[in-house]
Design a protein around this motif. Sequence first.
Motif, PDB file in Angstrom:
ATOM      1  N   UNK A  69       0.808  -1.224   0.000  1.00 29.06           N
ATOM      2  CA  UNK A  69       0.000   0.000   0.000  1.00 29.06           C
ATOM      3  C   UNK A  69       0.838   1.269   0.000  1.00 29.06           C
ATOM      4  N   UNK A  70       2.086   1.172   0.437  1.00 30.09           N
ATOM      5  CA  UNK A  70       2.940   2.362   0.442  1.00 30.09           C
ATOM      6  C   UNK A  70       3.640   2.575  -0.888  1.00 30.09           C
ATOM      7  N   UNK A  71       3.304   1.754  -1.891  1.00 31.39           N
ATOM      8  CA  UNK A  71       3.876   1.921  -3.219  1.00 31.39           C
ATOM      9  C   UNK A  71       5.153   1.145  -3.455  1.00 31.39           C
ATOM     10  N   UNK A  72       5.646   0.437  -2.457  1.00 34.99           N
ATOM     11  CA  UNK A  72       6.863  -0.348  -2.633  1.00 34.99           C
ATOM     12  C   UNK A  72       6.542  -1.701  -3.268  1.00 34.99           C
ATOM     13  N   UNK A  73       7.579  -2.467  -3.557  1.00 38.70           N
ATOM     14  CA  UNK A  73       7.424  -3.738  -4.242  1.00 38.70           C
ATOM     15  C   UNK A  73       6.543  -4.704  -3.468  1.00 38.70           C
ATOM     16  N   UNK A  74       5.901  -5.609  -4.187  1.00 36.71           N
ATOM     17  CA  UNK A  74       5.093  -6.637  -3.553  1.00 36.71           C
ATOM     18  C   UNK A  74       5.891  -7.850  -3.129  1.00 36.71           C
TER      19      UNK A  74
END
Length: 370
Positions: A353-358
């Motif tokens: 959710x913070x835009x970092x990698x999954x």
Amino acid sequence: GSGIFPGIFANNIKPPRVVTWNLGIQRQLPSNLTFEANYVGNHGTRILRVVDGAPPQPALVNQLLGEGIDPSVLQFTNLYFGQEFGVLPFDPVNNNAFFHAFDNQTSGHSWYNGLQIQVNERLWHGLQIGGSYTYAHALDDSSDGLFPTLNNGSFPVNSFNLRNEKGNSGFDTRHRGVINFVYQPNIGRGKAHFSEGYLGRALEGWELSGIAAWQTGLPYDIFGFLDTLHTGLADRVTVVDPSILHTAPANPNQGVPSAPVFTGFNPAAFNPEDGSIPIPWGVASPIHRNAWYGPGINNWNTVLAKSTHINERVDFQLRFEFYNLFNRVQFNKPGNILGDPNFMYSTSQAGQNDGTTGARQIQIGAKLRF
């Protein structure tokens, strides 16, 4: 021709209106358990939506068809600049200075019905745990024009037939389950077991917590490659062989790069790109909006922490945080344009959710509390 692509607003914009209702029960069960079940519903009107403010005019399209123009010519940009291209006697639009137009209006509707269930255990041998499950269905007849459903366009397929746009909302999550937990074992200094000496210090203050979530995928449209309705936009696909719809292709990786992964439906089930099974011109696809669902999500985020009591006022905490603990790949929805090289293949994964990698992430942190 190269008409402009303006954004305009209707002169009767109104604030949205939502009517909600709910019914619930809550029950105290033995062993510190609580159970809660709620039905939640709402209906929204005057929802902001986007339609084509400069569409091809059906009467002018029919006039050209009546003059013997081949339907295959009345597609996409030809509808706006066909006269300039030398393929039509006139353009079937009111004004080809506009090549489509974002017409913002408050004519959308939405519907939601959901069953929400929660079970919570307050404390059991150092364990606090809660679980929730939601079975819901969200419907609407309009997309968010600014942030449309992934891989979908902003416009209705046919701005003169908005009733055909009723379908699953782009955020419709049919099933979602979540478990949250905090476990503090009864060991170490100040606890019932192994509380003395260096061993008590080593085992003091350990805590394991986390959130695990499962949910079904989000919906999307699948579009054909022809403007069969003469609206300047491709219509949704038509299923020609439902018996193979949910089967994988014979060679799921044939003809695509190694990176994409097959996550959709068998491409052979839809009207073929080569036109060997022609779809009638002027006949809308029977598939409603957002009828297809992408891959689901199974994600575990956990924290292992140790708190050490230094003195009466100061504690030191060391934390190990794990995001996507089991490193499961969470695929985004597949390519949804018939004929595209990545049709029915996912080329990216959903991130945090913070835009970092999954992908799995591990963070280590420390803090003093005083």
